[in-house]
Write an enzyme that holds these catalytic residues in place. Sequence first.
Site, short mmCIF file in Angstrom:
data_model
loop_
_atom_site.label_atom_id
_atom_site.label_comp_id
_atom_site.label_asym_id
_atom_site.label_seq_id
_atom_site.Cartn_x
_atom_site.Cartn_y
_atom_site.Cartn_z
N ASP A 1 4.10 -40.85 -2.35
CA ASP A 1 3.91 -41.54 -0.41
C ASP A 1 2.92 -42.30 -0.30
O ASP A 1 1.63 -42.84 -0.87
CB ASP A 1 3.85 -39.80 0.35
CG ASP A 1 4.90 -39.04 0.72
OD1 ASP A 1 5.76 -39.00 -0.11
OD2 ASP A 1 4.47 -38.04 0.80
N ARG B 1 10.77 -46.87 -0.41
CA ARG B 1 11.16 -47.00 0.87
C ARG B 1 10.00 -47.14 2.02
O ARG B 1 9.05 -46.89 2.03
CB ARG B 1 10.36 -45.09 0.31
CG ARG B 1 10.35 -43.99 1.78
CD ARG B 1 10.06 -43.15 2.63
NE ARG B 1 9.91 -42.42 1.36
CZ ARG B 1 9.10 -41.43 1.08
NH1 ARG B 1 8.15 -41.00 1.12
NH2 ARG B 1 8.92 -40.19 -0.03
#
Length: 288
Positions: free
Chosen positions: A115, A166
Amino acid sequence: MIPPIASNFVAGETPEAALAHVEGLNDRGVAGILNLLGEHYEERPPADADADAYVDLVEAIAERGVDACVSVKSSQIGLDVGDDVFEENLARIVEAANAPAATGSDGTGTFVWIDMEDHETTDVTLDAFERHAVETDGNVGVCVQANLKRTREDLERLADLPGKVRLVKGAYDEPAEISYKKKARVDESYRNCLAYMFEAFDDGVAVGSHDPAMIEYATELYAEHGTPYEVQMLTGVRESAQFELAAEDDVTVYQYIPYGSKWFSYFYRRIRERKSNALFALRAVVGS
Ligand code: FAD
């Protein structure tokens, strides 16, 4: 125990509960991205403990044979303690995810996402991603944020690497000098970045958004370029759209699944960020 109003957004407190949630999703064509809740540890022991939990999790995923990967936060595995602690723990997780115990019947290990947290962590996170992307020949992914002005340029560096990227809009309140503050400007940046990714990324594009307009735009870009892509959404958010998309042929759908004992602050964030989530919670309370 997680109360019913929070369990819409969190899969449970244990890895067993999270893996059972993944099985249910897999049956409906959606894959899982498991995230153990926890962040910003200032001492080493909890960072090491969460890294240990991820090592066990990547093996449990392979053992259970579910279609799932993991996503870790840098401050959860030691970045606030020191870059070296983060790098050591990440290396441990990635190594375990690519070892025989975490290798599925298709011969590949468990995929590990990193992340992205606030802008002070961007460089160290991208550097760590680059190292592991090369070492594992692409069995890791990283998140980048469209609200940061630097991201379009970062994508040029990432396009040459194996692994997945992402794209999200960005969840952190960043200084105005380095970020776009207006929603319309963030959306424009998201579109620009997405268009570049469909053009330049061979290993596929991950669309981390619930926004129907961005998902529609990704569909158009796929029709133009044919680059494989996946849509990633959170547990409890637009789930019917997740299942509808999963029924289509051209796109893979992943649900990002938070679990663990530190569920309260995550649940509170989801409620604060959106009125419809608060109404959902209220209905659950009133209805129970
Ligand atoms: P928004 O711009 O918030 O909303 C646009 C439209 O989407 C809305 O008008 C509505 O139509 C729809 N929508 C959005 N939310 C809802 C809802 N709750 N219910 C119904 N409809 C809704 N951020 C980071 O900074 N770092 C990360 O590593 C990171 N990882 C993420 C991983 C995943 C899988 C996802 C989905 C998000 C992640 N984020 C991360 C959060 C991200 O940056 C955004 O803050 C968040 O996704 C909100 O932006 P959005 O694109 O979903 O839609």
